[in-house]
Design an enzyme around this catalytic site. Structure first.
Site, PDB file in Angstrom:
ATOM      1  N   SER A 231       0.732  -1.254   0.056  1.00 48.77           N
ATOM      2  CA  SER A 231      -0.010  -0.033   0.052  1.00 48.77           C
ATOM      3  C   SER A 231       0.793   1.215  -0.089  1.00 48.77           C
ATOM      4  CB  SER A 231      -1.103   0.054   1.265  1.00 48.77           C
ATOM      5  OG  SER A 231      -0.101  -0.088   2.195  1.00 48.77           O
TER       6      SER A 231
ATOM      7  N   ASP B 209      -2.985   6.429  12.187  1.00 50.71           N
ATOM      8  CA  ASP B 209      -2.222   5.824  11.041  1.00 50.71           C
ATOM      9  C   ASP B 209      -0.724   6.481  10.823  1.00 50.71           C
ATOM     10  OD1 ASP B 209      -1.138   4.718   8.781  1.00 50.71           O
ATOM     11  OD2 ASP B 209      -2.975   5.131   7.464  1.00 50.71           O
TER      12      ASP B 209
ATOM     13  N   HIS C 267       1.159   5.057   6.520  1.00 53.43           N
ATOM     14  CA  HIS C 267       0.786   5.659   5.284  1.00 53.43           C
ATOM     15  C   HIS C 267       0.988   7.285   5.359  1.00 53.43           C
ATOM     16  CE1 HIS C 267      -1.461   1.890   5.330  1.00 53.43           C
ATOM     17  NE2 HIS C 267      -1.047   1.982   4.077  1.00 53.43           N
TER      18      HIS C 267
END
Length: 457
Positions: free
Chosen positions: A196, A428, A431
Site C-alpha cells: 500500500s 495511522d 501511510h
C-alpha cells in the site's frame, strides 16, 4: 593502371570512412538516456499557476467509488493470486547465499540546474517550507484519491504538511513543468508493484499527471481486478499502473483455507507488467507483521512446507524476485527501480499531533536493519541494471506527513470524534497524506528517469 588502382583505393577509403561514420552514429543514438535531458527539479507549475489564479477552491469532482477494504493493509486479507511462472523465478535449492557487499548507490546524481555540469545528489538535502509552490495539486482535483490518505477531507485542520519542498544540497532551483513531464511520459507505461505504500506513490503520480493534463476528461481509471488499477491519459498514450503484491512472491489460499507464502514463485498476474517502460518495486512492511496480523499460515518451497526464520524467508523471496527480473525484463526497454523502505513514526517518534518535519535529524530507526541490508544485497546480485530509490532518510524527517487520526476506519468512513480521541488504537503513522510526501518521491523518480540506469553491483 596505376591511376586506376589509386582511384579504386580512394573509393575504398571513402567507403570505409562512410561505414565508420554510420556505425558511430548508430552507437550514439543507441546510448541516449531513457528520457531527453531536462531542466532539473522543475515542478508542475502550469497547473499551479492556474490554481493561484482562482480566487476560490474548485468544487470537488464526482468521487470515484473504491472498495474501502482495498486501502487498508491492516484490515484486508492478502490476495491469493494465480500460480507462478514455473522455473523462471524459482529460488533453487542448493544455491549459494549472496555475499555481503557495500550498500547500493542511491538514485543517480544529477547535473545542477544552472547548466554548469556540476553534480548533485537528489537524496541529500533538507525540507524547505514553500507554500507558494506546494502542494503540487489539490485533493479535490483528484477524484480517484482514496479516502484513507485525503487527510484534509477527513478533517485534518492544518495544511502545513502539504507545503514542504525537498531541496537537494548543491542542486539548482529549476523545477519540473507539467507540460514537459507529460511530453516525457508520452507513449510510456509506468507500473508500481508492491504494497500500500507503493499504492500511496501511485496515487500521487496519478494526481500529478491528471492535474497537469489540458483535458482531464480524456483520462480513464480501469480496475482490472482488486489488485490491479490503471490510470490512462489517452491524449498522451501514457499509463500509470499499480499492481498490489505486498510480498512480491505469491500468497496462495489452499483448499483448507490456509495461506501458503510460496517463496519460489511470483504471481502469474505479474506477467502483465513485462514490457512496461518503467517498473517500480517495493516490499518490506508485511514481512514484519506477527501474530494475527501475519498474512500467511506457513511457508512453501518447491511445493513442500518449510520452516525458516522470517529473515531467511525474506531473503529467499527477494532472490526469487531478482531472478524473475533477470529472466523476464529486457533492460534495453525497461527501467527497473526498487523503492526503499518507507519509514513509520511510532513509539518514540510518534506521528500523532505532529505538524512540522523533524529538523534536528534526531531519528530513531524502527525497521530491522538486516531486512534493509537484505534488499540492498539482492539488488547488488542482479544482472539487470536496477536503481535503488533510497527515500528512507528524507522520509524519516517527515513525522508530520502521516494521516494520524485523519484517516478512515474499517468501514471506509472518516474516524469519528470518539475514535480520534483514541490515537493509540486508530492513528495511522504508516501511510502518508496526499498531497504530501509521496509527491516528492515521484519528483525524484522523474528526475532519476532522465539519467542512465544506476547499475548497482
Amino acid at each position: 593502371m596505376d591511376s586506376i588502382a589509386a582511384s579504386s583505393a580512394q573509393r575504398g577509403a571513402l567507403c570505409s570512412l562512410l561505414c565508420l561514420g554510420l556505425f558511430s552514429a548508430g552507437l550514439l543514438l543507441g546510448s541516449r538516456p531513457f528520457f531527453p535531458t531536462p531542466r532539473l527539479w522543475e515542478h508542475f507549475s502550469r497547473a499551479q499557476q492556474q490554481r493561484l489564479a482562482r480566487t476560490a477552491p474548485p468544487p470537488a469532482p464526482p468521487h470515484v467509488a473504491v472498495a474501502a477494504a482495498a486501502y487498508h493493509d491492516h484490515d484486508v486479507e492478502a490476495p491469493a493470486p494465480d500460480a507462478g511462472y514455473g522455473d523462471l523465478g524459482r529460488d533453487e535449492e542448493g544455491d549459494e547465499e549472496l555475499a555481503l557487499g557495500a550498500a547500493p548507490a542511491p538514485a543517480p546524481a544529477w547535473e545542477d540546474g544552472g547548466g554548469e555540469g556540476r553534480e548533485c545528489d537528489l537524496l541529500d538535502g533538507s525540507w524547505v517550507h514553500d507554500p507558494a509552490a506546494y502542494p503540487l495539486y489539490q485533493a479535490t482535483e483528484c477524484p480517484f484519491l482514496s479516502d484513507q490518505v485525503t487527510c484534509r477531507r477527513n478533517g485534518r485542520p492544518d495544511a502545513g504538511y502539504e507545503q514542504w519542498r525537498w531541496q537537494p544540497r548543491g542542486c539548482g532551483s529549476a523545477r519540473f513543468r507539467g507540460a514537459e513531464v507529460l511530453e516525457q511520459l508520452r507513449n510510456r507505461r509506468l507500473v508500481f508493484v508492491g504494497d500500500s505504500l507503493n499504492r500511496n506513490m501511485w496515487e500521487s503520480l496519478a494526481c500529478i499527471i491528471y492535474t497537469a493534463l489540458p483535458d482531464r476528461s480524456r483520462t480513464r481509471i480501469e480496475d482490472v481486478s482488486s489488485e490491479y488499477r490503471i490510470l490512462r491519459a489517452m491524449d498522451y498514450n501514457c499509463s500509470v499502473e499499480f499492481f498490489w503484491s505486498p510480498f512480491l512472491v505469491k500468497l496462495e489460499t489452499k483448499q483448507d483455507q490456509t495461506k501458503a507464502l510460496k517463496l519460489d514463485q511470483l504471481p502469474t498476474m505479474l506477467k502483465q507488467v513485462v514490457g512496461a517502460d518503467v517498473i517500480i518495486f517495493n516490499t518490506g512492511h508485511w514481512w514484519t507483521h506477527t501474530g494475527k496480523l501475519r498474512a500467511w499460515d506457513h511457508l512453501e518451497r518447491n511445493g513442500v512446507l518449510v520452516e525458516m526464520e522470517g529473515e531467511e524467508a525474506f531473503n529467499r523471496a527477494l532472490r526469487t524476485w531478482a531472478r524473475w527480473v533477470d529472466h523476464n525484463i529486457d533492460p534495453t526497454k525497461t527501467r527497473v527501480f526498487f523503492r526503499s523502505i518507507s519509514p513509520e513514526h511510532k513509539s518514540a517518534n510518534w506521528c500523532y499531533n505532529q505538524t512540522t518535519p523533524i529538523t534536528n535529524e534526531t531519528i530513531i530507526p524502527w525497521f530491522p536493519k538486516i531486512l534493509i541490508s537484505t534488499i540492498e544485497r539482492n539488488i547488488q546480485s542482479m544482472k539487470t541494471p536496477a536503481t535503488y530509490l533510497n527515500i528512507t532518510h528524507l522520509s524519516e524527517l517527515r513525522i508530520d506527513a502521516h494521516p494520524s487520526v485523519y484517516t478512515t476506519n474499517r468501514d471506509g468512513k472518516p474516524l469519528s470524534t470518539q475514535q480520534r480521541q483514541q490515537p493509540i488504537t486508530y492513528a495511522d503513522c504508516s501511510h502518508w497524506c496526499l498531497p504530501g510526501l509521496p509527491d516528492t518521491w515521484n519528483v525524484i523518480l522523474l528526475a532519476s528517469l532522465m539519467r542512465h540506469p544506476s547499475i548497482v553491483h
